[in-house]
Design a protein around this motif. Structure first.
Motif, short mmCIF file in Angstrom:
data_model
loop_
_atom_site.label_atom_id
_atom_site.label_comp_id
_atom_site.label_asym_id
_atom_site.label_seq_id
_atom_site.Cartn_x
_atom_site.Cartn_y
_atom_site.Cartn_z
N HIS A 1 0.82 -1.21 0.00
CA HIS A 1 0.00 0.00 0.00
C HIS A 1 0.85 1.26 0.00
CE1 HIS A 1 -3.40 -2.54 1.97
NE2 HIS A 1 -3.35 -2.70 0.67
N GLY A 2 2.09 1.15 0.49
CA GLY A 2 2.96 2.32 0.53
C GLY A 2 3.71 2.59 -0.76
N LEU A 3 3.74 1.63 -1.67
CA LEU A 3 4.54 1.78 -2.89
C LEU A 3 4.16 2.99 -3.74
CD1 LEU A 3 4.99 -1.93 -4.07
CD2 LEU A 3 6.66 -0.46 -2.90
N PRO A 4 2.86 3.28 -3.95
CA PRO A 4 2.54 4.46 -4.76
C PRO A 4 3.05 5.77 -4.14
CG PRO A 4 0.63 3.03 -4.55
CD PRO A 4 1.65 2.53 -3.58
N PRO B 1 -3.78 6.63 -3.64
CA PRO B 1 -4.86 5.81 -3.07
C PRO B 1 -5.02 6.03 -1.57
CG PRO B 1 -2.87 4.50 -3.37
CD PRO B 1 -2.59 5.84 -3.99
N GLU B 2 -6.17 5.62 -1.04
CA GLU B 2 -6.37 5.65 0.40
C GLU B 2 -5.45 4.63 1.06
OE1 GLU B 2 -10.33 5.26 1.77
OE2 GLU B 2 -11.15 6.81 0.45
N HIS C 1 -3.28 4.82 8.17
CA HIS C 1 -2.09 5.14 8.95
C HIS C 1 -2.56 5.86 10.21
CE1 HIS C 1 -2.29 9.41 7.61
NE2 HIS C 1 -2.77 8.88 6.50
N TRP C 2 -1.65 6.06 11.17
CA TRP C 2 -2.14 6.54 12.46
C TRP C 2 -2.31 8.05 12.55
CZ3 TRP C 2 1.82 5.32 16.95
CH2 TRP C 2 3.03 5.96 16.70
N LEU C 3 -2.05 8.78 11.46
CA LEU C 3 -2.41 10.18 11.41
C LEU C 3 -3.61 10.43 10.50
CD1 LEU C 3 0.99 12.14 11.31
CD2 LEU C 3 -0.42 11.53 13.29
N ASP C 4 -4.27 9.37 10.04
CA ASP C 4 -5.43 9.62 9.19
C ASP C 4 -6.61 10.10 10.05
OD1 ASP C 4 -7.04 7.40 10.07
OD2 ASP C 4 -5.99 6.08 8.69
N ALA C 5 -7.64 10.60 9.39
CA ALA C 5 -8.70 11.32 10.08
C ALA C 5 -9.53 10.46 11.01
CB ALA C 5 -9.61 12.00 9.06
N SER C 6 -9.52 9.14 10.82
CA SER C 6 -10.40 8.28 11.63
C SER C 6 -9.64 7.38 12.61
CB SER C 6 -11.26 7.40 10.71
OG SER C 6 -10.44 6.54 9.92
N TYR C 7 -8.31 7.41 12.57
CA TYR C 7 -7.56 6.45 13.39
C TYR C 7 -7.85 6.61 14.88
CZ TYR C 7 -3.93 3.84 15.72
OH TYR C 7 -3.29 2.96 16.55
N GLY D 1 1.19 8.22 4.20
CA GLY D 1 -0.18 8.29 3.71
C GLY D 1 -0.53 9.73 3.43
N VAL D 2 -1.81 9.99 3.24
CA VAL D 2 -2.30 11.35 3.08
C VAL D 2 -3.04 11.74 4.34
CG1 VAL D 2 -3.83 12.88 1.79
CG2 VAL D 2 -2.42 11.21 0.57
N GLY D 3 -2.71 12.90 4.89
CA GLY D 3 -3.35 13.37 6.12
C GLY D 3 -3.10 14.85 6.30
N ALA D 4 -3.50 15.37 7.44
CA ALA D 4 -3.31 16.79 7.72
C ALA D 4 -1.83 17.09 7.91
CB ALA D 4 -4.09 17.18 8.97
N ALA D 5 -1.31 18.02 7.13
CA ALA D 5 0.10 18.39 7.24
C ALA D 5 0.43 18.86 8.66
CB ALA D 5 0.43 19.48 6.23
N LEU D 6 -0.49 19.56 9.29
CA LEU D 6 -0.25 20.08 10.63
C LEU D 6 -0.10 18.95 11.64
CD1 LEU D 6 0.04 22.69 12.28
CD2 LEU D 6 -2.43 22.60 12.70
N MET D 7 -0.83 17.86 11.46
CA MET D 7 -0.69 16.72 12.36
C MET D 7 0.71 16.11 12.23
SD MET D 7 -4.43 14.89 12.11
CE MET D 7 -3.96 13.53 13.18
N ASP D 8 1.23 16.05 11.01
CA ASP D 8 2.57 15.52 10.80
C ASP D 8 3.61 16.43 11.45
OD1 ASP D 8 4.14 13.44 9.78
OD2 ASP D 8 4.39 14.38 7.82
N PHE D 9 3.40 17.74 11.35
CA PHE D 9 4.31 18.69 11.99
C PHE D 9 4.30 18.50 13.50
CE2 PHE D 9 4.87 22.72 14.25
CZ PHE D 9 6.16 23.06 13.86
N VAL D 10 3.11 18.41 14.10
CA VAL D 10 3.01 18.27 15.56
C VAL D 10 3.61 16.94 16.01
CG1 VAL D 10 1.38 17.94 17.45
CG2 VAL D 10 1.09 19.85 15.88
N ALA D 11 3.40 15.87 15.24
CA ALA D 11 4.02 14.58 15.59
C ALA D 11 5.54 14.71 15.59
CB ALA D 11 3.58 13.50 14.60
N THR D 12 6.07 15.53 14.69
CA THR D 12 7.51 15.76 14.63
C THR D 12 7.99 16.60 15.81
OG1 THR D 12 7.38 15.63 12.21
CG2 THR D 12 9.39 16.57 13.14
#
Length: 315
Positions: free
Chosen positions: A62-65, A134-135, A138-144, A210-221
């Motif tokens: 699923h990560g290849l694309p 594709p969908e 991942h753990w930063l997606d909107a429903s995780y 995956g695709v998710g909120a950029a701000l969530m990725d920043f805060v996780a960092t």
């Protein structure tokens, strides 16, 4: 390797090396902290060999694309080696596996200069188009988080998660899907970034891409880089937050991709939301990682890091 694999490890490594055109395997060693991953010396240099089982195989597929998109953009990531036939995954009745060259660089101690480098790289990642990808779970997606909390409540009941549920309820109006979306790494910390001196060379470990909120990725960092945990021989002494690390990370990021007005307004809601993800994940896997300990919700990252009392500034 698969649960039914009959060949010894050495034979599987030799077969996989031949498949990817690497010649002979001269030596190998297991990689600490990485399940079923081995660093092997071959005729064509050092390479990591990762054996895939169950969900690991699905995650790679699923990560290849996403990795292909990053490679097309020239982003400094680890990419799987292609066989002479163009295949990225080795498959046989014995095992499934992927291989990648040992990347240049080493992990680094945190500093303002290191955090600025990471901020710049993360912003460049978030500028790569996520259109038509594709969908992917991942753990930063909107429903995780909502799904994970529901599972944790079923496991432990509401009383043992009362503080977690109170914080989550206070964020009921926070909708990650309404924030600007991008390709996200999902798990940047000192172990997933390699440097030569203070120069970032590559980001590794793309399991949560995956695709998710950029701000969530920043805060996780921010959580991954701006805190240092302290231990003695017998106990946990807490985590110290370094505002100078945060400012460098923030400024490096905004030099490349300035936050929108909406993102600035939601920065601390995002901190609270993302801050709950790793603790809830830990609760669900508590028996696996802490089989002799009782699960106590406040003995997880959110409270250990003091995220309930932290407010991140906007510059």
């Amino acid at each position: 390797m698969t649960a039914t694999s009959k060949q010894p490890l050495e034979a599987n490594l030799a077969t996989i090396a031949k498949y990817f055109g690497l010649g002979e395997v001269w030596d190998f060693q297991s990689t600490p902290g990485a399940s079923l991953t081995f660093l092997a010396t071959t005729d064509h240099g050092n390479h990591f060999f990762k054996f895939l089982i169950d969900t690991a195989l699905d995650e790679v597929k699923h990560g290849l694309p996403f990795l292909q998109r990053l490679e097309e953009a020239g982003f400094p990531a680890t990419y799987y080696l292609k066989s002479p036939d163009g295949e990225l995954i080795y498959h046989s009745s014995e095992c499934d596996a992927v291989v990648w060259p040992q990347p240049k660089g080493e992990t680094a101690a945190p500093s303002p200069a290191i955090c600025r480098e990471v901020g710049v790289a993360l912003a460049k990642l978030h500028q790569i188009s996520s259109e038509n990808l594709p969908e992917k779970r991942h753990w930063l997606d909107a429903s995780y988080l909502s799904d994970a909390i529901e599972a944790a409540v079923e496991m432990y009941g509401t009383e043992r998660l009362s503080k977690t549920l109170k914080i989550y309820e206070s964020l009921k109006d926070f909708k990650p899907a309404n924030l600007p979306q991008s390709i996200v790494h999902g798990d940047l910390d000192l172990s997933t970034c390699l440097f030569e001196g203070e120069k970032l060379t590559v980001l590794i470990d793309w399991q949560e891409v995956g695709v998710g909120a950029a701000l969530m990725d920043f805060v996780a960092t921010v959580i991954g880089f701006c805190f240092i945990e302290r231990w003695d021989e017998n106990s946990y002494l807490g985590a110290h937050y370094y505002p100078e690390f945060y400012q460098a990370l923030y400024e490096g990021y905004n030099d490349i991709r300035p936050f929108s007005v909406q993102e600035k307004a939601r920065l601390n809601d995002t901190l609270q939301y993302v801050g709950l993800i790793q603790p809830v994940w830990t609760m669900l896997l508590w028996q696996h990682y802490h089989p002799e300990e009782e699960m106590v919700e406040t003995n997880t990252l959110y409270w250990r890091f003091g995220l309930d009392k932290l407010t991140l500034p906007v510059f």
